[in-house]
Design an enzyme around this catalytic site. Structure first.
Site, PDB file in Angstrom:
ATOM      1  N   ARG A 132      69.138  43.174  35.429  1.00 60.07           N
ATOM      2  CA  ARG A 132      69.914  44.228  34.783  1.00 60.07           C
ATOM      3  C   ARG A 132      69.059  44.916  33.726  1.00 60.07           C
ATOM      4  O   ARG A 132      68.120  44.345  33.201  1.00 60.07           O
ATOM      5  CB  ARG A 132      71.161  43.632  34.150  1.00 60.07           C
ATOM      6  CG  ARG A 132      72.122  43.122  35.206  1.00 60.07           C
ATOM      7  CD  ARG A 132      73.437  42.728  34.605  1.00 60.07           C
ATOM      8  NE  ARG A 132      73.275  41.747  33.544  1.00 60.07           N
ATOM      9  CZ  ARG A 132      74.108  41.620  32.535  1.00 60.07           C
ATOM     10  NH1 ARG A 132      75.133  42.421  32.417  1.00 60.07           N
ATOM     11  NH2 ARG A 132      73.920  40.683  31.622  1.00 60.07           N
ATOM     12  N   LYS A 197      69.387  28.577  35.084  1.00 66.43           N
ATOM     13  CA  LYS A 197      69.780  29.719  35.923  1.00 66.43           C
ATOM     14  C   LYS A 197      69.153  29.572  37.309  1.00 66.43           C
ATOM     15  O   LYS A 197      67.933  29.509  37.450  1.00 66.43           O
ATOM     16  CB  LYS A 197      69.294  30.984  35.215  1.00 66.43           C
ATOM     17  CG  LYS A 197      69.667  32.285  35.848  1.00 66.43           C
ATOM     18  CD  LYS A 197      69.579  33.385  34.774  1.00 66.43           C
ATOM     19  CE  LYS A 197      69.417  34.761  35.343  1.00 66.43           C
ATOM     20  NZ  LYS A 197      69.375  35.784  34.288  1.00 66.43           N
ATOM     21  N   ARG A 335      75.569  34.648  25.760  1.00 66.01           N
ATOM     22  CA  ARG A 335      74.858  33.381  25.493  1.00 66.01           C
ATOM     23  C   ARG A 335      75.836  32.396  24.889  1.00 66.01           C
ATOM     24  O   ARG A 335      76.613  32.757  24.022  1.00 66.01           O
ATOM     25  CB  ARG A 335      73.758  33.606  24.457  1.00 66.01           C
ATOM     26  CG  ARG A 335      72.640  34.456  24.940  1.00 66.01           C
ATOM     27  CD  ARG A 335      71.447  33.571  25.322  1.00 66.01           C
ATOM     28  NE  ARG A 335      70.311  34.399  25.690  1.00 66.01           N
ATOM     29  CZ  ARG A 335      70.065  34.795  26.936  1.00 66.01           C
ATOM     30  NH1 ARG A 335      70.838  34.404  27.900  1.00 66.01           N
ATOM     31  NH2 ARG A 335      69.029  35.533  27.208  1.00 66.01           N
TER      32      ARG A 335
HETATM   33  P1  ATP Z   1      70.963  36.798  30.849  1.00 66.02           P
HETATM   34  O1  ATP Z   1      70.908  36.021  32.136  1.00 66.02           O
HETATM   35  O2  ATP Z   1      69.949  36.362  29.872  1.00 66.02           O
HETATM   36  O3  ATP Z   1      72.331  36.974  30.316  1.00 66.02           O
HETATM   37  P2  ATP Z   1      70.824  39.196  32.263  1.00 66.02           P
HETATM   38  O4  ATP Z   1      72.000  38.708  33.040  1.00 66.02           O
HETATM   39  O5  ATP Z   1      70.896  40.549  31.681  1.00 66.02           O
HETATM   40  O6  ATP Z   1      70.433  38.219  31.121  1.00 66.02           O
HETATM   41  P3  ATP Z   1      69.396  39.407  34.672  1.00 66.02           P
HETATM   42  O7  ATP Z   1      69.342  40.851  34.837  1.00 66.02           O
HETATM   43  O8  ATP Z   1      70.390  38.642  35.479  1.00 66.02           O
HETATM   44  O9  ATP Z   1      69.525  39.044  33.154  1.00 66.02           O
HETATM   45  O10 ATP Z   1      67.968  38.799  34.996  1.00 66.02           O
HETATM   46  C1  ATP Z   1      66.794  39.110  34.285  1.00 66.02           C
HETATM   47  C2  ATP Z   1      66.397  37.948  33.407  1.00 66.02           C
HETATM   48  O11 ATP Z   1      66.496  36.709  34.117  1.00 66.02           O
HETATM   49  C3  ATP Z   1      64.933  38.014  32.980  1.00 66.02           C
HETATM   50  O12 ATP Z   1      64.795  38.717  31.789  1.00 66.02           O
HETATM   51  C4  ATP Z   1      64.537  36.555  32.836  1.00 66.02           C
HETATM   52  O13 ATP Z   1      64.862  36.062  31.557  1.00 66.02           O
HETATM   53  C5  ATP Z   1      65.410  35.843  33.809  1.00 66.02           C
HETATM   54  N1  ATP Z   1      64.732  35.557  35.092  1.00 66.02           N
HETATM   55  C6  ATP Z   1      63.762  36.252  35.741  1.00 66.02           C
HETATM   56  N2  ATP Z   1      63.432  35.669  36.897  1.00 66.02           N
HETATM   57  C7  ATP Z   1      64.198  34.560  36.986  1.00 66.02           C
HETATM   58  C8  ATP Z   1      64.326  33.521  37.954  1.00 66.02           C
HETATM   59  N3  ATP Z   1      63.607  33.500  39.083  1.00 66.02           N
HETATM   60  N4  ATP Z   1      65.237  32.545  37.713  1.00 66.02           N
HETATM   61  C9  ATP Z   1      65.991  32.538  36.598  1.00 66.02           C
HETATM   62  N5  ATP Z   1      65.919  33.476  35.645  1.00 66.02           N
HETATM   63  C10 ATP Z   1      65.038  34.479  35.834  1.00 66.02           C
END
Ligand code: ATP
Length: 337
Positions: A132, A197, A335
């Site tokens: 995102r 995650k 978070r």
């Molecule tokens: P958050 O999960 O922190 O609430 P978000 O939902 O906005 O943030 P996403 O858009 O779902 O984040 O994913 C991007 C973020 O996920 C990256 O900034 C990194 O921190 C994390 N990320 C990137 N690659 C992976 C992966 N393979 N597995 C888990 N997390 C990852």
């Protein structure tokens, strides 16, 4: 040479094909150089590129190169033959590629899907894998699933803001079909286990005025990440985990992709008929935030409170000191506090 050039792909395919159950054979540098028609130093450079992408390549003098973590190429024929007949009948075009900029961006640029049809695309390496708000999604070739599929809604269903939650439910249904349990959903778009995650979902829409809405669903799912990528994700403030941490023998990636497409495209059709309603109960069962103290941070401000589940539109409910607040899916990152 770019880090994911065709030579790097060829080296990956050769090393992956030398793996067998329970053993990892070495392939000599000389043999690899002959097979690929390049010098031994070009093999050495390609191995370094694979390592920089997160592939576990070991190189030993006089023995050669091998992969020390299970990895295999994803084949579109294997995915397509594992689809349920009803899903296969709806497939317009499916492709498993070595590299692309972003599987979502790629499908978003295509059009012309008929009602009930879908395209899918997987890639081992995305030069601009999207999370995102443009955040990067990291995935090692052979050790993850980067899958997108596209769909066309004649009329955008009213609760479309909850589509990523419904797709989360569909992903859990798919994992369940592959024998994987113990995965939860973290609002609005993460698949999680207690270790961190496991995956993420990114939905992007393109509406033509008065016409159908073209929807692309992207799922990143970690199968066997390896410590380098876990470390790279940790630097960005997230804890990544993978299926290998949940089960000693994760299902083949082609099985997982097929199960995600079966459950995912069925969910799209279900969402068009019933909206979010038929997914809510399963979402609530999997909601890992319910009852937790959380902070929802947006670009302008942040709200702290106790997560009180979701409402019928998929909004996150937060009980704060000033009363109940509805957080709408979108520019919010949650978070646990
Ligand atoms: P958050 O999960 O922190 O609430 P978000 O939902 O906005 O943030 P996403 O858009 O779902 O984040 O994913 C991007 C973020 O996920 C990256 O900034 C990194 O921190 C994390 N990320 C990137 N690659 C992976 C992966 N393979 N597995 C888990 N997390 C990852």
């Amino acid at each position: 040479m770019s880090e994911a050039s065709p030579r790097v792909q060829q080296l990956f395919a050769l090393l992956a094909s030398a793996q067998g159950p329970g053993y990892r054979s070495f392939l000599s540098g000389a043999q690899l150089a002959r097979d690929l028609g390049v010098s031994r130093s070009a093999i050495w450079k390609a191995a370094a590129s694979l390592r920089s992408l997160g592939v576990a390549v070991e190189a030993l003098p006089r023995q050669g190169y091998r992969l020390t973590r299970a990895a295999s190429s994803l084949e579109q024929t294997a995915v397509i033959s594992a689809l349920q007949p009803g899903t296969a009948a709806r497939l317009r075009h499916g492709e498993c590629r070595w590299t692309t900029t972003s599987t979502n961006a790629d499908l978003l640029s295509r059009g012309g899907l008929g009602a009930g049809e879908f395209d899918f695309l997987t890639a081992e390496y995305q030069s601009a894998g999207r999370g995102r708000r443009g955040r990067r999604w990291l995935a090692p070739p052979g050790g993850a699933i980067c899958l997108s599929w596209s769909w066309s809604f004649e009329v955008l269903p009213p609760q479309s803001g909850a589509l990523s939650l419904a797709i989360g439910v569909a992903a859990l249904r798919a994992l369940g079909r592959c024998g994987i349990t113990g995965v939860g959903l973290k609002w609005p778009n993460d698949l999680v286990t207690p270790a961190g995650k496991l995956g993420g979902i990114l939905i992007e829409l393109r509406s033509e005025s008065g016409g159908p809405t073209h929807v692309v669903v992207g799922i990143g799912l970690n199968v066997g990440l390896g410590p380098e990528i876990v470390e790279d994700v940790a630097v960005t403030g997230n804890r990544a985990t993978d299926l290998a941490a949940l089960t000693p023998q994760p299902p083949a990636r082609s099985q997982l992709v097929a199960a995600l497409l079966d459950a995912g495209t069925t969910a799209m059709a279900e969402f068009a008929r019933t909206g979010f309603d038929s997914f809510i109960a399963e979402y609530r069962d999997a909601d890992v935030l319910a009852g937790q103290s959380v902070k929802a941070s947006g670009p302008q401000d942040s709200v702290e409170g106790s997560a009180a589940g979701i409402d019928h539109d998929g909004a996150l409910l937060l009980d704060t000191t000033t009363g109940r607040r509805r957080i709408v899916s979108g520019e919010i990152s949650v978070r646990r506090t």
